[in-house]
Structure formats: structure tokens, C-alpha cells
Write an enzyme that holds these catalytic residues in place. Structure first.
Site, PDB file in Angstrom:
ATOM      1  CG  ASP A   1       3.646  12.657   4.871  1.00 32.32           C
ATOM      2  OD1 ASP A   1       3.697  12.207   6.031  1.00 32.32           O
ATOM      3  OD2 ASP A   1       4.430  13.492   4.423  1.00 32.32           O
TER       4      ASP A   1
ATOM      5  CB  CYS B   1       3.519  44.627 -14.276  1.00 38.12           C
ATOM      6  SG  CYS B   1       3.760  45.506 -15.827  1.00 38.12           S
TER       7      CYS B   1
ATOM      8  CE1 TYR C   1      -2.577   2.226   9.385  1.00 36.43           C
ATOM      9  CE2 TYR C   1      -2.705   4.108   7.888  1.00 36.43           C
ATOM     10  CZ  TYR C   1      -2.415   3.573   9.140  1.00 36.43           C
ATOM     11  OH  TYR C   1      -1.954   4.390  10.131  1.00 36.43           O
TER      12      TYR C   1
ATOM     13  CB  CYS D   1       7.057  46.943 -19.602  1.00 36.18           C
ATOM     14  SG  CYS D   1       5.920  47.118 -18.228  1.00 36.18           S
TER      15      CYS D   1
ATOM     16  CB  CYS E   1       3.992  44.416 -19.693  1.00 36.83           C
ATOM     17  SG  CYS E   1       5.283  43.473 -18.863  1.00 36.83           S
TER      18      CYS E   1
ATOM     19  CE  LYS F   1       9.096   7.128   5.661  1.00 37.13           C
ATOM     20  NZ  LYS F   1       9.863   7.895   6.464  1.00 37.13           N
TER      21      LYS F   1
ATOM     22  CD  GLU G   1      -1.995  -1.328   3.047  1.00 36.27           C
ATOM     23  OE1 GLU G   1      -1.483  -0.555   3.892  1.00 36.27           O
ATOM     24  OE2 GLU G   1      -2.785  -2.226   3.333  1.00 36.27           O
TER      25      GLU G   1
ATOM     26  CE  LYS H   1       5.320   5.350   6.918  1.00 39.10           C
ATOM     27  NZ  LYS H   1       5.151   6.762   7.278  1.00 39.10           N
TER      28      LYS H   1
ATOM     29  CB  CYS I   1       7.182  46.161 -14.664  1.00 36.16           C
ATOM     30  SG  CYS I   1       7.385  44.713 -15.718  1.00 36.16           S
TER      31      CYS I   1
HETATM   32  S1  IVH Z   1       0.454   0.215   8.958  1.00 37.28           S
HETATM   33  C1  IVH Z   1       1.856  -2.373  12.017  1.00 37.28           C
HETATM   34  N1  IVH Z   1      -0.091   1.223   6.625  1.00 37.28           N
HETATM   35  O1  IVH Z   1       2.835   5.132   9.103  1.00 37.28           O
HETATM   36  C2  IVH Z   1       1.718  -1.358  11.019  1.00 37.28           C
HETATM   37  N2  IVH Z   1       0.779   2.665   8.300  1.00 37.28           N
HETATM   38  O2  IVH Z   1       5.200   4.410  10.948  1.00 37.28           O
HETATM   39  C3  IVH Z   1       1.113  -0.101  11.496  1.00 37.28           C
HETATM   40  N3  IVH Z   1       1.013   4.992   7.603  1.00 37.28           N
HETATM   41  O3  IVH Z   1       1.561   5.835  12.251  1.00 37.28           O
HETATM   42  C4  IVH Z   1       0.918   0.916  10.475  1.00 37.28           C
HETATM   43  N4  IVH Z   1       0.224   4.721   5.575  1.00 37.28           N
HETATM   44  O4  IVH Z   1       0.502   6.986  10.294  1.00 37.28           O
HETATM   45  C5  IVH Z   1       0.382   1.468   7.856  1.00 37.28           C
HETATM   46  N5  IVH Z   1      -0.665   1.994   4.514  1.00 37.28           N
HETATM   47  C6  IVH Z   1      -0.198   2.232   5.744  1.00 37.28           C
HETATM   48  C7  IVH Z   1       0.205   3.521   6.165  1.00 37.28           C
HETATM   49  C8  IVH Z   1       0.713   3.693   7.458  1.00 37.28           C
HETATM   50  C9  IVH Z   1       0.697   5.595   6.443  1.00 37.28           C
HETATM   51  C10 IVH Z   1       1.618   5.682   8.774  1.00 37.28           C
HETATM   52  C11 IVH Z   1       0.778   5.643  10.004  1.00 37.28           C
HETATM   53  C12 IVH Z   1       1.646   5.093  11.079  1.00 37.28           C
HETATM   54  C13 IVH Z   1       3.019   5.214  10.488  1.00 37.28           C
HETATM   55  C14 IVH Z   1       3.869   4.046  10.941  1.00 37.28           C
END
Ligand code: IVH
Length: 790
Positions: free
Chosen positions: A122, A431, A230, A416, A437, A319, A118, A120, A413
Site C-alpha cells: 500500500d 497525572c 514488482y 487518584c 496513583c 484484497k 506477491e 500488494k 486524575c
Molecule cells: S502489478 C499489470 N504488483 O497496485 C500489473 N502492483 O492496482 C500492474 N501494487 O498502481 C501492477 N503492489 O501501485 C503490482 N506486487 C504488486 C503491487 C502492485 C502494489 C499497486 C500499484 C498499482 C496498483 C494496481
């Protein structure tokens, strides 16, 4: 008077509305396949609100009207997580991922184990607790063991169900997932904050976190937050399956959005391919991600792997390179935009940010420079995410060199020499040179030619600059008079001006190919879809989406360039500000001239029939309420009374002929009646209203003639997946929409066709699972050809 007790029918109706609204929310947020227009949803919502305010006994905790509750009295209380919320180990290299897989293979004595994968997100992790199907508590992760109770704020997020869907919902379930702020919402929030002179959010993650920490849920409710599930916490016996991936499918059915990029893969190779695949799309996703997460799919295997401290050995976050880096400001210059806006830009010591070398970053406006107090020589944090222009988000004050001086907006500007003015109350300095211009003219041409506008291939920044600078192009219409000889002459003069010798001259060849190609490319844009031209004209406030909405609604340029701002308000998402801006653009003779010349030079605009839904709104009530929204003096006449008036009178003539008694009989107060008579007697308003009434009739007549043949794919929903060889996904979407079809983001039972290109992923699997028609590229092209107009 105590409230009337509701009739059996009212009770049934409220129940029915709640169910339907929940189902529509599910279709919208989870399936990404809404089946009714927003306006209809809003109407049902208003009906439910009406019933509930008449009979407060009908209100239930899971009613969609109950999302926004009262302010938290004093801070948030603590919540101990029954099952701790874990964190994830990080990997930054492929070797680290290989180690992770090796450890699993060794301990489990398996090869190529199955992983659920999946993005991750933010955002901010939360846990949602459902008892007997009802959302009873929502908490932040906190330190993993104890979080904060932010139930009231989480309830305002429309993507979070207040009640589990379906018959088989478990008695107890905790759902874990990420609350995030979509990129677009983040951008809009910051643009608005900057306009108000407030501090913008540094990134979408802070946006999500800050929103959940609001003490007043009303504030949270105004932030457009999303949610993806998730994982799970505690759950009733038997509620979950034996795998993460199938549990996620179950969560979807219970009403939770699950990230559509989720997938299942095998072994190290599967993980790394997924990392690359999502990485390529990272910038195009509507939300921000900082990596992908790999999870052993089988719960049994997860258990065998166990934990180290607070991170599981069965999961890993891989990451991507960071979106933020620090670098040094070498200079601050200003750029002049298409509309004359003067934007300060920081020239930076080159720095790689998320895979791209950044040398400039926007500072937005003078207030922002002042707020951040950016000075030449400063070390700054630069952020680049998605398609957004890199920006400076902060200064590392400890590293400021001595004697650094504050920056000042230039008074003239730089292009011009015209005065730079900042109107009172405006954030943007402009401007005042207008089309005098060169920078403004250049930007207008550049925008016109850009990929999402007219898409003139080969008309890059350099050539546009020379065309404008050397006087070959004054307005965008001049592009259509260029021929090979003129282009060659222009290039020769540019070289003379710059004192450079062209490569090709050195080798003795005559360079004409580029000019031939450019003339051909310009020629190829002579037939253009209405929405593209509208966008290309560069009307203030008209982005691609608004251009599309206008084109879909009215269908032809002649209507749009002549009608009153009032009628523009009939278009979804067009408010008074945007309508005014459009009308103001077309009110300028210069702009109308450019359009006339474009048409005279052979531009053919490909339009469509007006949207019948647009014509359906038209009538006396619409006109009056639109006029009111645009500032017409209609004191005392509210929405409802105008609506009732519309039911009673079918034309302005009929309305004008009605005496005060007839107006009063139609439910209008004396004050409203006299302000209405005044309005109809006002020369300017009356002329505008009457012209609009005539235009309305003409549009309605054209809409009435619209036949299904004109939109052969009307009502059909497509999902695109994988890579197409003949066109980009954007182009495929455009072709489908041009034929009246819709493109959705994820596959559901309501999907009619899945178009599967090369290396199609989980959407294809889902289509097969649901038995949805799958078209390969060849079949898709045949379908388009079969349904093409004319
Ligand atoms: S699973 C045991 N899945 O990442 C696993 N976390 O460092 C627990 N996060 O605090 C988390 N997307 O805020 C999981 N698809 C995803 C995620 C995810 C973002 C974040 C979440 C968590 C942090 C873990």
C-alpha cells in the site's frame, strides 16, 4: 584558487569507495544481510565526501553522495510512459478468484497454471528508467499513461540503486515497483508530528505519496521510504527472461529489493493458500499491504490473455478486509499510563476492522482531539493496522449530531484525584499522583509482567488490578513475595469487594490451581536475560530495541545502573535524550531500591561480556565529545579537534597536566583550550568525567577478556522460515542472538543456516538453490544445545 586535479590514487580510491558503498547498500537493502556496521558505512561515506569536496571533478552522478539534489524550481514536469502503467482488477471473495483462474484455464486450455504471487503493497507506484546502467528518470504512475517526473525525490531513496549492479546490466531498462513508508517510520513520523503539534499522516500510503510530492528533495530525503520492485516497463532486447519470477530474480541481482514474501504457486488452491499464509502474517509485516497480487508467471501466457480496458486479464489483486471503518463515538474517557500520561480514548460502537472487533480507539492527546475536533456522538473513521492500537483518524462532519459539544481534558486524575498537569511545551498531560496513583502502579506492574518484558504467564490485567488495588503489590519487586495463600486471600477479598460469588465456590471446589500456576510462573522468571529486565523496568524511552542495544553493549546490570549518561552515548542509537532518561531513572533512589529488592528476592540477571566495539570507541576524545553532547560548556572545540586531542592525550590526568601551549600544539584554539581547562576545573563535570573514565577502563578490561567461546555463534547468520513446533520465531531469534548469532530476513550466499520449520516457503527453495545449510527443527535444537552456555 582552482581545485587541485586529483591524483591517480585519489581517483582510484573514490571509484573504489563508490563501488564498495554500492555493494554494502545492496547487501543491506536487497539481501537484508549487512556485512559491516552502520558506523563503518558512514565512515566510508565521509571519506568519499571528503575526496569529492577536495576534487569536485571526482563527483559522478551515481555517487552515493549525490542522492539529495536541488529543489525542483516549479512543480514537476509530465512524463509519458512508453509502456503504460496498468491497474489491477480486484477480487474480494474466493469465488472471484476462482472465476479468474477458471477464465485463464479455459482460454489457455491448461490446468493449474503457474502464478507468481506477491503482497500488494500500500504505497505509490513508480517507474524507474535506467539508460546505460544509470538512473536517468523516475516517474509516478499518474493516470497510467502520463505521470510526474519525481526523479530528484526518488534518488533520495537509498533502496533505489543509482546504477545497475553487475556486468550484464542492460542498456535500457524500466523498473516498476512500489515506494512505501515502513510501518515503524510511519509511527515515528506521526509521533513526532503530534509532539510538534502538527497534523499526523492518516496512513502510510499518504506518507509515501506526500513524500514524493515534496518540491524539496531534502524533505523527501528525511522520510525513511522503502522500495520493492514488482515489474518492468520498456527493456532492451533480451534483457528479460520468459517469466515474471525469474525476471524478478534478475532485478534482485541488478540491485533492486524484491519483496521477500514473493513466491510461485500453482492453480487456485495455491493462490488461496498463499492468500491465507500472507494474511496470517499481515499484521507482523514491517510494511502495510492491502492484499496480494496474482500474476501468470509465463510472459507467453500473459500475452495470450491480454487486457480488458486498462487492467490485464492475467493478473488480479485479492484484497484483505480494510484497515479503516466508520463507527460512532459513544464516549470519550481518559486512561492513565505507566508514566502518568493521560490519554483520551474514544469508546466506540463495536465495529469489525480488519478482522477484529474494535470498541476503543486512542485519541493520543488533547491537541489531537482538538485538531480532529472529535465529539461524543460523532461518526468517526477508525484505523487499525498491525500491532498498533486502533486510532481515530478523522470525523465525518456531515454526520455530526446537533448540540455535540467539544471535549475538555479533565482537571483531576479520575483514578487518584491528583491534579492533571501539562508542562509548557509538552504535548502530554500527566497525572501528578506519581506512585501514589494506583493506575500508574498498575501500569508499571502490567508492563513488567507483559510478554515482551518478564513474560509472567497468567498475570493478566484483572489480577494485576486486584493485586495493586488491594495492596498486595506496591512495586514490581512485591510480585516475588506472593504465595498461594496470599493470592487466594486476595481473590476472596476481591469477590467481597465486588459483591460477586466465585464460580468455584458455588461448586464447592477450592480454587488453588490458578494460584499455584501463577506462583510457579513468577518463579520461572527469576532467571532473566538482562535486556528483558531492562525493558521490564519501564524506563521512559527504553523500548525493546534500546534495551537490547544496552545489554549487548555493556553486558551487566551493575554497570548500566551506575554509569554516567556520557557512557550511555557510546551505544548505537542512544542519543542525549535517551541517555538522559536512563540516567534520570537510575538517579532516583526509589528505582534503585526496587532493583536492590528484586535482586535480594532472588532475581538472577543473565548478562554477557561487553561489546569490544563499544570499548574500541572509548578514550579521552569520546569522553569530551559525549560531555559536550550532554551540554558541557566546551565552546570552540569541534568534533575534529576533540578527536585530535584524543590522539595526543591518553588520560584526563595527562590532559589536565597539559598547559595552554601543549593544548595549542594539539591543535586546540585558544578559546577551546580555555573552555577545556574550565571544564576540567569544574567540580561537577570533572567528577563525572573522572568517574566515567574509570568506568570506561573497567568496561574495556572486561571486553578485552571476551573470548569467542562466550558467543559461540558469533559471525553466523541464520534465516528462519516456516513454523517451528517447539518455539515461536521470536524465541528462536532470541536464542540465536543470545549465542552471538544474527538473524536475517532473507536468504543470500552469506547466510550460514536456514532453519526450516513446517510449511517453509520460498526461503527454503532459495537456500537449496544457493546450497545454504538447511536445518530442520530437531537439528536446530541440537545446535542450540551444543552451543548453550554452561
Ligand atoms: S502489478 C499489470 N504488483 O497496485 C500489473 N502492483 O492496482 C500492474 N501494487 O498502481 C501492477 N503492489 O501501485 C503490482 N506486487 C504488486 C503491487 C502492485 C502494489 C499497486 C500499484 C498499482 C496498483 C494496481
Amino acid at each position: 584558487m582552482s581545485p587541485k586535479s586529483p591524483t591517480a590514487e585519489a581517483t582510484r580510491r573514490a571509484e573504489r569507495l563508490r563501488q564498495e558503498l554500492a555493494e554494502h547498500a545492496y547487501r543491506y537493502f536487497v539481501l537484508d544481510a549487512p556485512s559491516i556496521p552502520d558506523a563503518q558505512y558512514d565512515r566510508m561515506m565521509r571519506e568519499l565526501e571528503g575526496l569529492e569536496s577536495e576534487h569536485p571533478q571526482l563527483v559522478t552522478p551515481d555517487s552515493p553522495t549525490q542522492r539529495v539534489g536541488a529543489r525542483a524550481p516549479e512543480g514537476f514536469s509530465e512524463v509519458r510512459h512508453e509502456v503504460p502503467m496498468l491497474s489491477l482488477g480486484n477480487a474480494f471473495t474466493r469465488e472471484e478468484v476462482a472465476d479468474f483462474v477458471r477464465r485463464i484455464e479455459k482460454r489457455l486450455e491448461v490446468s493449474d497454471p503457474e502464478f507468481a504471487v506477491e503482497p500488494k503493497l500500500d504505497g505509490l507506484a513508480v517507474s524507474l528508467r535506467y539508460e546505460e546502467g544509470l538512473l536517468v528518470r523516475g516517474a509516478t504512475r499518474g493516470d497510467g499513461a502520463v505521470g510526474e517526473d519525481v526523479t530528484a525525490n526518488l534518488r533520495t531513496i537509498a533502496a533505489i540503486p543509482l546504477r545497475l549492479r553487475g556486468e550484464d546490466a542492460p542498456a535500457l531498462l524500466e523498473v516498476r515497483g512500489e515506494v512505501y513508508m515502513p510501518r515503524e517510520a510511519f509511527e515515528a513520523f506521526n509521533a513526532a508530528a503530534r509532539e510538534r503539534g502538527e497534523k499526523p499522516l492518516a496512513n502510510p500510503r499518504n506518507g509515501a505519496a506526500g513524500s514524493l510530492r515534496q518540491l524539496d528533495p531534502k524533505v523527501t530525503a528525511r522520510r525513511p521510504l522503502g522500495f520493492f520492485a514488482y515489474g518492468t516497463g520498456v527493456a532492451a532486447e533480451g534483457a528479460l527472461t520468459d517469466r515474471h519470477s525469474t525476471t524478478m530474480t534478475g532485478l534482485r541481482d541488478w540491485g533492486f529489493p524484491v519483496c521477500p514474501e514473493s513466491d510461485c504457486v500453482r492453480g487456485l488452491q495455491g493462490l488461496l493458500e498463499y492468500f491465507d499464509r500472507v494474511g496470517e502474517r499481515r499484521d507482523a509485516l514491517p510494511y502495510e499491504i492491502d492484499g496480494v497480487v496474482y500474476k501468470l508467471d509465463r510472459y507467453g501466457q500473459q500475452q495470450e490473455m491480454g487486457f480488458v480496458s486498462r487492467a490485464p486479464r492475467w493478473a488480479l489483486a485479492h484484497k484483505y478486509p480494510a484497515h479503516e471503518e466508520t463507527t460512532v463515538v459513544q464516549g470519550i474517557e481518559v486512561q492513565i499510563g505507566r508514566t502518568g500520561a493521560v490519554t483520551p480514548v474514544a469508546r466506540l460502537a463495536p465495529v469489525p476492522v480488519a478482522g477484529v472487533t474494535v470498541t476503543n480507539a486512542t485519541l493520543h492527546n488533547a491537541d489531537q482531539v482538538e485538531r480532529l475536533d472529535v465529539r461524543v456522538g460523532d461518526t468517526v473513521v477508525v484505523r487499525r493496522a498491525g500491532d498498533v492500537i486502533p486510532e481515530v483518524v478523522g470525523v465525518v462532519m456531515e454526520r455530526r449530531p446537533p448540540r455535540a459539544v467539544p471535549w475538555r481534558m479533565p482537571a483531576q486524575c479520575p483514578v487518584c484525584g491528583a491534579e492533571v498537569v501539562r508542562e509548557p511545551g509538552e504535548v502530554v498531560a500527566r497525572c501528578s499522583g506519581g506512585l501514589f496513583c494506583a493506575a500508574q502502579r498498575m501500569e508499571a506492574v502490567r508492563h513488567f509482567a507483559s510478554r515482551r518484558a518478564m513474560d509472567i504467564e497468567g498475570l493478566g490485567e484483572r489480577i494485576v488490578a486486584d493485586l495493586v488495588d488491594l495492596g498486595y503489590v506496591e512495586t514490581v519487586a512485591d510480585l516475588y513475595t506472593l504465595d498461594v495463600a496470599a493470592l487466594q486471600e486476595m481473590r476472596r477479598r476481591a469477590h467481597e469487594r465486588d459483591g460477586t460469588v466465585p464460580e468455584t465456590l458455588k461448586s464447592g471446589k477450592v480454587a488453588s490451581k490458578w494460584a499455584e500456576n501463577l506462583v510457579a510462573a513468577i518463579d520461572a522468571t527469576r532467571k532473566v536475560r538482562l535486556e528483558r529486565l531492562l525493558y521490564a523496568l519501564g524506563i521512559l524511552q527504553i523500548g525493546e530495541e534500546t534495551a537490547k542495544a544496552l545489554a549487548r553493549a555493556f553486558g551487566d546490570l551493575e554497570t548500566i545502573r551506575r554509569i554516567d549518561a556520557m557512557l550511555l552515548l557510546a551505544v548505537p542509537d542512544v542519543g542525549p535524550k535517551v541517555a538522559d532518561s536512563i540516567a534520570r531513572f537510575f538517579a532516583q533512589p526509589h528505582n534503585q531500591d526496587v532493583i536492590d529488592v528484586l535482586l535480594a528476592r532472588g532475581i538472577v540477571v543473565d548478562g554477557n561480556d561487553p561489546d569490544p566495539a563499544l570499548a574500541a570507541q572509548f578514550g579521552v576524545a569520546f569522553l569530551l565529545s559525549a560531555a559536550k553532547r550532554l551540554g558541557a560548556p566546551l565552546d570552540g572545540a569541534g568534533e575534529t579537534s576533540l578527536q585530535r586531542l584524543g590522539d595526543g592525550f591518553d588520560s584526563l590526568d595527562a590532559l589536565a597536566a597539559a598547559g595552554p601551549e601543549a593544548l595549542a600544539a594539539a591543535g586546540l584554539s585558544a578559546v577551546a583550550g580555555s573552555s577545556l581547562s574550565g571544564l576540567l576545573a569544574d567540580a561537577t563535570w570533572s567528577a563525572r568525567l573522572r568517574a566515567s573514565e574509570a568506568a570506561m577502563r573497567a568496561i574495556a578490561a572486561r571486553a578485552g577478556r571476551a573470548t569467542p567461546e562466550t558467543a559461540p555463534l558469533r559471525g553466523r547468520t541464520f534465516v528462519l522460515t516456516g513454523t517451528l513446533a517447539q518455539m515461536t520465531r521470536d524465541q528462536a531469534r532470541e536464542r540465536i542472538e543470545a549465542l552471538g548469532g544474527k538473524v536475517a530476513g532473507s536468504v543470500s550466499k552469506k547466510t550460514d543456516h536456514v532453519v526450516a520449520g513446517e510449511s517453509a516457503g520460498s526461503k527454503l527453495d532459495r537456500a537449496r538453490e544457493l546450497g545454504v545449510d538447511v536445518l530442520d527443527e530437531a537439528a536446530f535444537l541440537r545446535l542450540l544445545a551444543d552451543h548453550a552456555h554452561g
